[in-house]
Motif scaffolding. Structure first.
Motif, PDB file in Angstrom:
ATOM      1  N   UNK A  67      10.414 -10.123  11.173  1.00 40.54           N
ATOM      2  CA  UNK A  67       8.891 -10.767  11.348  1.00 40.54           C
ATOM      3  C   UNK A  67       8.274 -10.909  10.174  1.00 40.54           C
ATOM      4  N   UNK A  68       7.363 -12.128  10.205  1.00 45.14           N
ATOM      5  CA  UNK A  68       6.535 -12.439   9.206  1.00 45.14           C
ATOM      6  C   UNK A  68       5.393 -11.597   9.075  1.00 45.14           C
ATOM      7  N   UNK A  69       4.742 -11.302   8.007  1.00 43.40           N
ATOM      8  CA  UNK A  69       3.887 -10.305   7.577  1.00 43.40           C
ATOM      9  C   UNK A  69       2.195 -11.132   7.848  1.00 43.40           C
ATOM     10  N   UNK A  70       1.444 -10.145   8.210  1.00 43.82           N
ATOM     11  CA  UNK A  70       0.014 -10.641   8.520  1.00 43.82           C
ATOM     12  C   UNK A  70      -0.707  -9.669   7.827  1.00 43.82           C
ATOM     13  N   UNK A  71      -2.138  -9.843   8.125  1.00 43.11           N
ATOM     14  CA  UNK A  71      -3.016  -9.226   7.421  1.00 43.11           C
ATOM     15  C   UNK A  71      -2.878  -7.662   8.123  1.00 43.11           C
ATOM     16  N   UNK A  72      -2.569  -7.578   9.397  1.00 42.17           N
ATOM     17  CA  UNK A  72      -2.457  -6.295   9.840  1.00 42.17           C
ATOM     18  C   UNK A  72      -1.406  -5.539   9.686  1.00 42.17           C
ATOM     19  N   UNK A  73      -0.317  -6.202   8.665  1.00 38.24           N
ATOM     20  CA  UNK A  73       0.666  -5.529   7.958  1.00 38.24           C
ATOM     21  C   UNK A  73       0.108  -4.336   7.130  1.00 38.24           C
ATOM     22  N   UNK A  74      -1.086  -4.653   6.551  1.00 37.54           N
ATOM     23  CA  UNK A  74      -1.651  -3.680   5.543  1.00 37.54           C
ATOM     24  C   UNK A  74      -2.128  -2.517   6.395  1.00 37.54           C
ATOM     25  N   UNK A  75      -2.323  -2.689   7.447  1.00 36.89           N
ATOM     26  CA  UNK A  75      -2.967  -1.504   8.267  1.00 36.89           C
ATOM     27  C   UNK A  75      -1.911  -0.461   8.612  1.00 36.89           C
ATOM     28  N   UNK A  76      -0.996  -0.551   9.014  1.00 35.28           N
ATOM     29  CA  UNK A  76       0.143   0.527   9.346  1.00 35.28           C
ATOM     30  C   UNK A  76       0.023   1.435   7.882  1.00 35.28           C
ATOM     31  N   UNK A  77       0.315   1.240   6.947  1.00 35.13           N
ATOM     32  CA  UNK A  77       0.189   2.234   5.769  1.00 35.13           C
ATOM     33  C   UNK A  77      -1.134   3.045   5.582  1.00 35.13           C
ATOM     34  N   UNK A 125      -5.717   7.075  13.334  1.00 32.18           N
ATOM     35  CA  UNK A 125      -4.606   7.119  12.948  1.00 32.18           C
ATOM     36  C   UNK A 125      -3.644   6.321  14.128  1.00 32.18           C
ATOM     37  N   UNK A 126      -4.022   6.815  15.541  1.00 32.45           N
ATOM     38  CA  UNK A 126      -3.067   6.111  16.379  1.00 32.45           C
ATOM     39  C   UNK A 126      -3.317   4.659  16.991  1.00 32.45           C
ATOM     40  N   UNK A 127      -4.496   4.371  16.312  1.00 29.74           N
ATOM     41  CA  UNK A 127      -4.786   2.923  16.524  1.00 29.74           C
ATOM     42  C   UNK A 127      -4.459   2.013  15.275  1.00 29.74           C
ATOM     43  N   UNK A 128      -3.654   2.652  14.168  1.00 29.45           N
ATOM     44  CA  UNK A 128      -3.196   2.088  13.247  1.00 29.45           C
ATOM     45  C   UNK A 128      -1.665   1.938  13.173  1.00 29.45           C
ATOM     46  N   UNK A 129      -0.886   3.231  13.375  1.00 31.28           N
ATOM     47  CA  UNK A 129       0.421   3.365  13.207  1.00 31.28           C
ATOM     48  C   UNK A 129       1.018   3.124  14.658  1.00 31.28           C
ATOM     49  N   UNK A 130       1.213   1.759  14.793  1.00 33.30           N
ATOM     50  CA  UNK A 130       1.463   0.876  16.064  1.00 33.30           C
ATOM     51  C   UNK A 130       2.607   0.178  15.635  1.00 33.30           C
ATOM     52  N   UNK A 131       3.537  -0.126  16.387  1.00 27.70           N
ATOM     53  CA  UNK A 131       4.724  -1.126  16.186  1.00 27.70           C
ATOM     54  C   UNK A 131       4.258  -2.429  16.136  1.00 27.70           C
ATOM     55  N   UNK A 132       3.392  -2.868  17.064  1.00 26.99           N
ATOM     56  CA  UNK A 132       2.941  -4.514  17.084  1.00 26.99           C
ATOM     57  C   UNK A 132       1.774  -4.521  16.067  1.00 26.99           C
ATOM     58  N   UNK A 133       1.894  -5.183  15.348  1.00 27.10           N
ATOM     59  CA  UNK A 133       1.018  -5.619  14.439  1.00 27.10           C
ATOM     60  C   UNK A 133      -0.283  -6.131  15.114  1.00 27.10           C
ATOM     61  N   UNK A 134      -0.333  -6.868  15.931  1.00 30.38           N
ATOM     62  CA  UNK A 134      -1.288  -7.514  16.655  1.00 30.38           C
ATOM     63  C   UNK A 134      -2.139  -6.624  17.353  1.00 30.38           C
ATOM     64  N   UNK A 135      -1.660  -5.338  17.792  1.00 30.63           N
ATOM     65  CA  UNK A 135      -2.153  -4.371  18.426  1.00 30.63           C
ATOM     66  C   UNK A 135      -3.049  -3.254  17.253  1.00 30.63           C
ATOM     67  N   UNK A 136      -2.820  -3.352  16.166  1.00 32.26           N
ATOM     68  CA  UNK A 136      -3.576  -2.416  15.222  1.00 32.26           C
ATOM     69  C   UNK A 136      -5.179  -2.928  14.890  1.00 32.26           C
ATOM     70  N   UNK A 145       1.029  -1.141   0.158  1.00 30.84           N
ATOM     71  CA  UNK A 145       0.187  -0.007   0.143  1.00 30.84           C
ATOM     72  C   UNK A 145       0.698   1.183   0.134  1.00 30.84           C
ATOM     73  N   UNK A 146       0.521   2.069  -0.784  1.00 31.78           N
ATOM     74  CA  UNK A 146       1.304   3.481  -1.101  1.00 31.78           C
ATOM     75  C   UNK A 146       0.497   4.122  -2.025  1.00 31.78           C
ATOM     76  N   UNK A 147       0.868   5.690  -2.186  1.00 31.53           N
ATOM     77  CA  UNK A 147      -0.127   6.498  -2.673  1.00 31.53           C
ATOM     78  C   UNK A 147      -0.560   6.097  -4.035  1.00 31.53           C
ATOM     79  N   UNK A 148       0.360   5.526  -4.964  1.00 31.72           N
ATOM     80  CA  UNK A 148       0.085   5.118  -6.213  1.00 31.72           C
ATOM     81  C   UNK A 148      -0.741   4.075  -6.525  1.00 31.72           C
TER      82      UNK A 148
END
Length: 345
Positions: free
Chosen positions: A216-226, A275-286, A170-173
């Motif tokens: 670390x392995x990617x999970x579906x919550x990896x998509x939520x950071x961006x 935003x604060x509930x997404x840009x979190x280091x731990x993927x599990x907590x996003x 996920x990125x702007x383009x």
């Protein structure tokens, strides 16, 4: 993006060249496997005028001969094998999930073996990314407008994740607009089914999650950071993890240390909470995509105060002109993969 050691899939779908004459093939899913059959694009579609230039070649308006349905054909000239593999990965992913209003709809896909061109027949798009539209001045941009687009993005991700597919790029383009004005999530060359075990991925760091730059392995919550980062960008024009060098950018992302930019002083508490509930280091907590859709900021009541687009214009100008800072993510080997290696010894 490049991947290696993937499970059997699109890498085996690419047919050998014919020694007799150049042939065209189309791609389709057969029991979950990307497969090919000999056919010719021009038998099914009438090519009309070129409507724009893409990253790898021209984009033409086309008409389906039997139905008269309009579509667009993206011609991708891909002499490098790895680029063709990426395109086949995208085709496979686009065929896997059921249609959704905010996911790019792929009608057909072809390969011209004589010219190494791959052609994607998709629904028509404006040829304009979300950010290009926001900075164009054609729309009065407010928090509510931005929240509406982010709601569409989260709806698309919820649909993908329910199908056990991770986008991972996920990125702007990636955020394009349909002719109707709806958001369309695109760019599936790096997407993976949950549970796939590629050993290596390459991408750009600015919108990547910490786990993509670490071990670390990617999970579906990896998509939520961006999603959180894109919210910051559209609301303020500031990219919180951008740095002038790749090394500094990677370290900033891995540390996951950030603050809201000064321009957020006029942004609502609801947006900040989202935003604060997404840009979190731990993927599990996003927040998941489903939880995002339940967040109050996306319910259509966000602030109507106009946002300044000046800083976003500066961001978009910089982002388009810079070569993305690439990262290399080496996935940890699972116990299953380690066991398989031990058995081969």
């Amino acid at each position: 993006m490049e991947a290696s050691n993937d499970p059997p899939g699109p890498a085996k779908a690419e047919p050998e060249e014919s020694s007799a004459k150049p042939i065209h093939v189309s791609y389709y899913m057969n029991n979950g496997v990307l497969s090919v059959r000999e056919t010719d694009l021009k038998d099914a579609y009438e090519l009309k005028e070129e409507i724009r230039r893409g990253d790898f070649g021209p984009v033409f308006k086309v008409v389906q001969r039997t139905t008269g349905q309009a579509a667009e054909a993206k011609f991708k000239r891909l002499p490098r094998f790895v680029r063709r593999q990426e395109a086949l990965r995208e085709i496979e992913m686009l065929f896997l999930f059921a249609p959704h209003p905010n996911l790019l709809l792929l009608h057909d896909a072809y390969q011209m073996l004589d010219s190494k061109e791959i052609v994607l027949i998709t629904e028509p798009l404006q040829g304009c990314s979300l950010l290009e539209w926001l900075v164009s001045g054609k729309e009065r941009v407010t928090e509510r407008i931005c929240a509406g687009y982010l709601r569409q993005l989260c709806s698309a991700l919820k649909h993908l994740h329910a199908a056990s597919i991770m986008h991972l790029d996920l990125k702007p383009e990636s955020l394009q607009l349909a002719c109707s004005g709806e958001l369309k999530l695109t760019g599936f060359a790096v997407a993976r089914r949950c549970g796939e075990e590629p050993s290596l991925l390459r991408g750009d760091a600015e919108f990547s999650a910490p786990e993509q730059l670490g071990s670390e392995a990617a999970t579906i919550n990896t998509d939520m950071w961006p999603v959180g980062l894109l919210a910051i960008v559209v609301l303020s024009g500031v990219s919180p993890f951008w740095a002038s060098t790749k090394e500094e950018m990677v370290q900033k992302v891995i540390s996951a240390t950030w603050v809201f930019p000064d321009s957020f002083s006029s942004i609502s508490k609801g947006a900040k909470d989202f935003i604060s509930k997404l840009v979190k280091k731990s993927a599990e907590t996003r927040m998941s995509a489903a939880l995002c859709l339940d967040h109050a900021w996306l319910d259509g009541t966000a602030a109507e105060k106009p946002l300044s687009m000046a800083t976003l214009k500066e961001f978009w100008g910089r982002y388009k002109s810079e070569k993305p800072a690439s990262y290399v993510h080496r996935f940890p080997k699972s116990e299953k993969a380690k066991q398989s290696e031990d058995e081969k010894k």
